[in-house]
Design an enzyme around this catalytic site. Structure first.
Site, PDB file in Angstrom:
ATOM      1  N   CYS A 286       0.828  -1.209   0.000  1.00  0.00           N
ATOM      2  CA  CYS A 286       0.000   0.000   0.000  1.00  0.00           C
ATOM      3  C   CYS A 286       0.859   1.255   0.000  1.00  0.00           C
ATOM      4  CB  CYS A 286      -0.844   0.084   1.270  1.00  0.00           C
ATOM      5  SG  CYS A 286      -1.985  -1.259   1.459  1.00  0.00           S
ATOM      6  N   ARG A 385     -12.173  -0.354  -6.606  1.00  0.00           N
ATOM      7  CA  ARG A 385     -11.785  -0.572  -5.204  1.00  0.00           C
ATOM      8  C   ARG A 385     -11.242   0.738  -4.630  1.00  0.00           C
ATOM      9  NH1 ARG A 385     -10.184  -3.859  -0.998  1.00  0.00           N
ATOM     10  NH2 ARG A 385      -8.287  -3.069  -0.054  1.00  0.00           N
TER      11      ARG A 385
HETATM   12  P1  XMP Z   1      -0.288  -7.369   2.924  1.00  0.00           P
HETATM   13  O1  XMP Z   1       0.388  -6.675   4.072  1.00  0.00           O
HETATM   14  O2  XMP Z   1      -0.518  -8.802   3.158  1.00  0.00           O
HETATM   15  O3  XMP Z   1      -1.718  -6.660   2.783  1.00  0.00           O
HETATM   16  O4  XMP Z   1       0.470  -7.093   1.652  1.00  0.00           O
HETATM   17  C1  XMP Z   1      -2.693  -7.115   1.887  1.00  0.00           C
HETATM   18  C2  XMP Z   1      -3.882  -6.185   1.894  1.00  0.00           C
HETATM   19  O5  XMP Z   1      -3.542  -4.903   1.336  1.00  0.00           O
HETATM   20  C3  XMP Z   1      -4.696  -4.319   0.737  1.00  0.00           C
HETATM   21  N1  XMP Z   1      -4.331  -3.914  -0.632  1.00  0.00           N
HETATM   22  C4  XMP Z   1      -3.980  -2.671  -0.959  1.00  0.00           C
HETATM   23  N2  XMP Z   1      -3.990  -1.530  -0.251  1.00  0.00           N
HETATM   24  N3  XMP Z   1      -3.199  -0.353  -2.148  1.00  0.00           N
HETATM   25  C5  XMP Z   1      -3.611  -0.356  -0.859  1.00  0.00           C
HETATM   26  O6  XMP Z   1      -3.655   0.707  -0.224  1.00  0.00           O
HETATM   27  C6  XMP Z   1      -3.167  -1.466  -2.928  1.00  0.00           C
HETATM   28  O7  XMP Z   1      -2.781  -1.436  -4.085  1.00  0.00           O
HETATM   29  C7  XMP Z   1      -3.603  -2.682  -2.299  1.00  0.00           C
HETATM   30  N4  XMP Z   1      -3.758  -3.950  -2.772  1.00  0.00           N
HETATM   31  C8  XMP Z   1      -4.210  -4.670  -1.716  1.00  0.00           C
HETATM   32  C9  XMP Z   1      -5.787  -5.341   0.779  1.00  0.00           C
HETATM   33  O8  XMP Z   1      -6.638  -5.005   1.844  1.00  0.00           O
HETATM   34  C10 XMP Z   1      -5.038  -6.638   1.031  1.00  0.00           C
HETATM   35  O9  XMP Z   1      -5.811  -7.634   1.680  1.00  0.00           O
END
Ligand code: XMP
Length: 466
Positions: A286, A385
């Site tokens: 993120c 999203r």
């Molecule tokens: P981890 O820490 O396992 O987190 O990499 C996975 C979670 O991150 C969210 N997610 C995102 N959040 N930009 C964001 O701000 C993104 O591009 C993104 N892609 C995924 C999502 O909640 C996931 O379960």
């Protein structure tokens, strides 16, 4: 943040980590894989459900592709297969072989209309002329069972007749289902698996709040629908979710959210919510919090949502989403009030995650990307999203994570670590962890002290010793 040790009455090996993931679904291990296109497709969902966890199928694809993923998970195992792949007596051996190959199965009941007239196995057609008709090679005297057959009796019949497939028929000989030796043996092989009433693996799928049609199509094939939006606390999202909640039968988990107010609004303004996916901006991929200075870190989100649910007497599970690096992080998130923990990063490393393994400098890696990263957004299906004006802006990054092999190995390590953490906290199950856990904040100096020190580790340069 750390968990302070507490009086332990149970050894870590006996700590029970069974937990709820949604109102009506219980997991044997509280791990959920993220709906991301480098993390969860059918293979990951099957692997995790067999371990006792849950995969949430991503939605960065057409509805047909997502439906096919869900059907694949549901077809992976069953006590009685209901959507049996069949062949007609007049079809050719070539067509029958094609069907077996496509569905990765070793035999086909032969039906004339609805009526069972034979069974064709791989052995029947092994060296056969491909142009022959199925009816000339099929076994016509089929061993069958009635609709009231139970699991143990089916096992007995399969053994007695040394057969692999037992078609279920009604009084008029219409095919109603199929019990296979493979399904029965899989039950023994995966004793922790989470299955639905039909013996099929538990499956969840992500949907946009604005895609009621997709939600309705998936509803028949999954147990849980996860509303997949970065900022759930939004008037339009609430309105759209209301339609999904009243239009489907599956449990609906909503998210992401991360404040007391969001949970309060969800509990008081929406009917039928089955769980909460919480944490905004903590994911390893993120950049939302960094670039938009907005977010609700996972632990904060869990604590706030848990407070709101307690205040409103809403007995619903919380899934802590994002930022999990190891078993200790999982234990802390559960202790703060979560019932399950979602990770993308840890599962993207597994063999079952989509994508290929890449070798760099003698080490192996897999691709992992945020759903708000530029390359993921090019596919557009999960564009909504992220917030409307931000569509041009990236909210995630993409890169590589170390390859760790099969999900079962990764899960077993996490399970052992989680049980050990809970053992330190003195909790014999997750309910006790909620009650007994005591947290302490670690200062930056403390964090440095708790790392290995005054030793040269093979992974580090001599710099650290200086
Ligand atoms: P981890 O820490 O396992 O987190 O990499 C996975 C979670 O991150 C969210 N997610 C995102 N959040 N930009 C964001 O701000 C993104 O591009 C993104 N892609 C995924 C999502 O909640 C996931 O379960």
């Amino acid at each position: 943040m750390i968990l302070l040790p507490g009086l332990a009455e149970t050894e870590p090996g006996h700590v029970d980590i069974k937990s709820r993931v949604s109102k009506n679904c219980i997991l044997n291990i509280p791990f959920v894989s993220s709906p991301m296109d480098t993390v969860t497709e059918s293979e990951m969902a099957i692997a995790l459900a067999r371990e006792g966890g849950l995969g949430v199928l991503h939605r960065n694809c057409t509805v047909e592709e997502q439906l096919e993923m869900a059907k694949k998970v549901k077809r992976a195992e069953a006590v009685v297969i209901r959507d049996v792949v069949t062949v007609a007596p007049g079809q050719s051996v070539a067509e029958a072989l094609e069907l077996m190959k496509k569905h990765n199965i070793s035999g086909l009941p032969v039906v004339d209309g609805k009526k069972l007239v034979g069974i064709l196995t791989g052995r029947d057609v092994r060296f056969a002329d491909l142009n022959l008709k199925v009816e000339s090679l099929m076994t016509k005297k089929v061993i069958t069972a009635g609709e009231d057959i139970d699991f143990e009796k089916a096992k007995e019949i399969l053994h007695q007749h040394r057969i692999e497939k037992l078609p279920i028929v009604d009084k008029l000989w219409a095919l109603k289902g199929l019990i296979t030796f493979k399904d029965i043996s899989l039950r023994g092989k995966y004793p922790s698996a989470i299955r639905d009433g039909e013996g099929q693996l538990l499956c969840a799928a992500a949907v946009s709040p604005f895609d009621l049609e997709r939600a309705k199509k998936l509803d028949r094939h999954v147990d849980i629908l996860v509303i997949d939006v970065a900022h759930f606390h939004n008037v339009r999202v609430f309105e759209a979710t209301r339609k999904i909640l009243s239009g489907v039968n599956a449990d609906v988990v909503v998210g992401n959210l991360g404040t007391y107010g969001a949970a309060e609004d969800a509990v008081t303004k929406l009917d039928g919510v089955a769980g909460f996916r919480v944490g905004v901006g903590s994911g390893s991929i993120c950049i939302t919090t960094e670039s938009m200075k907005a977010g609700a870190p996972t632990l904060h989100a869990v604590a706030k949502v848990a407070d709101a649910l307690a205040d409103y007497g809403a007995d619903l599970p919380i899934i802590a989403d994002g930022g999990v690096k190891n078993a200790g992080d999982i234990a802390v998130a559960l202790a703060a009030g979560a019932s399950a923990v979602m990770s993308g990063n840890l599962f993207a490393r597994c063999k079952e995650a989509p994508g290929t393994v890449m070798a760099v400098g003698g080490r192996y890696y897999k691709q992992y990307r945020g759903m708000g990263s530029p390359s993921a957004m090019v596919k557009r299906y999960s564009l909504d999203r992220y917030s409307q004006p931000a569509k041009g802006l990236a909210e995630g990054v993409e890169g590589w994570v170390p390859y760790k092999g099969e999900a079962s190995t990764v899960v077993q390590e996490l399970v052992a670590g989680l049980r050990a953490s809970m053992g330190y906290a003195g909790a014999k199950n997750i309910h006790e962890l909620w009650e007994k856990a005591r947290f302490a904040m670690v200062t930056a100096a403390g964090a440095e002290e708790t790392r290995p020190h005054d030793i040269l580790l093979p992974s580090e340069s001599t710099e650290r010793m200086k």
